[in-house]
Enzyme design. Structure first.
Site, mmCIF file in Angstrom:
data_model
loop_
_atom_site.group_PDB
_atom_site.id
_atom_site.type_symbol
_atom_site.label_atom_id
_atom_site.label_comp_id
_atom_site.label_asym_id
_atom_site.label_seq_id
_atom_site.Cartn_x
_atom_site.Cartn_y
_atom_site.Cartn_z
ATOM 1 N N ASP A 170 55.859 5.812 45.062
ATOM 2 C CA ASP A 170 54.485 5.979 44.591
ATOM 3 C C ASP A 170 54.448 5.421 43.170
ATOM 4 O OD1 ASP A 170 55.657 7.920 42.954
ATOM 5 O OD2 ASP A 170 54.376 9.545 43.634
ATOM 6 N N HIS A 190 78.093 14.208 55.535
ATOM 7 C CA HIS A 190 77.893 15.403 56.362
ATOM 8 C C HIS A 190 76.591 15.396 57.147
ATOM 9 C CE1 HIS A 190 80.807 18.163 53.903
ATOM 10 N NE2 HIS A 190 81.367 17.027 54.278
ATOM 11 N N CYS A 200 59.694 9.018 44.125
ATOM 12 C CA CYS A 200 58.440 9.477 43.533
ATOM 13 C C CYS A 200 58.829 10.317 42.327
ATOM 14 C CB CYS A 200 57.556 10.229 44.543
ATOM 15 S SG CYS A 200 58.154 11.824 45.118
ATOM 16 N N GLY A 201 57.872 10.922 41.667
ATOM 17 C CA GLY A 201 58.176 11.643 40.435
ATOM 18 C C GLY A 201 59.310 12.641 40.570
ATOM 19 N N THR A 202 59.176 13.587 41.488
ATOM 20 C CA THR A 202 60.222 14.590 41.708
ATOM 21 C C THR A 202 61.077 14.280 42.935
ATOM 22 O OG1 THR A 202 58.833 15.958 43.136
ATOM 23 C CG2 THR A 202 58.766 16.429 40.749
#
Length: 150
Positions: free
Chosen positions: A15, A105, A72-74
């Protein structure tokens, strides 16, 4: 050993908050001779992350790209959206060891990074580990088989 598949490009999306990091990742892939397909966005203008995550997820599911890389930001919005798709195992990674374990894993097929909390250098380190870690299979495959909702 690389998880890249001959003739299959890596898929990318971001984004607005991840656009600059995506551009850096594109530069890294180009310099490494790794083909990629960019699903957007193409600027820092505000956009909605699902508009870019869904096309990437569909391409991963169809085998048109492998693996995927999203920012994206987070990282949360991308990871949540990507994981709505049955054929996607998107791993939100903020640490090199998390990226390694997500591949080893969980057989993650999309690396998601929190662009506002990851330096370009560290993002490249996570990407390199992600691209060069094979799935361990064995007991982990049994768990992977239980993920999809049928």
């Amino acid at each position: 050993m690389s998880i890249l598949k001959p003739g299959v490009p890596v898929g990318l999306c971001s984004d607005h908050a991840g656009f600059e990091l995506k551009s850096i990742i594109e530069g890294y892939l180009t310099a490494a001779g790794i083909e990629y397909k960019d699903y957007g966005t193409d600027s820092t203008a505000s956009v909605d992350y699902p508009d870019f995550a869904h096309p990437l997820a569909r391409a991963v599911e169809a085998g048109e790209v492998y693996p995927g890389i999203a920012m994206c930001g987070t990282g949360q919005g991308m990871a949540i959206t990507l994981n709505k798709h049955q054929g996607v195992r998107a791993a939100l990674c903020w640490d090199v060891e998390i990226a390694r374990l997500a591949r080893e894993h969980n057989n993650a097929n999309v690396l998601v990074m929190p662009a506002r909390f990851t330096s370009p250098e560290y993002a490249i380190s996570m990407l390199e580990v992600f691209l060069n870690t094979e799935f361990a299979g064995g007991r982990h495959q049994h768990r992977i088989d239980k993920i999809s909702v049928k």
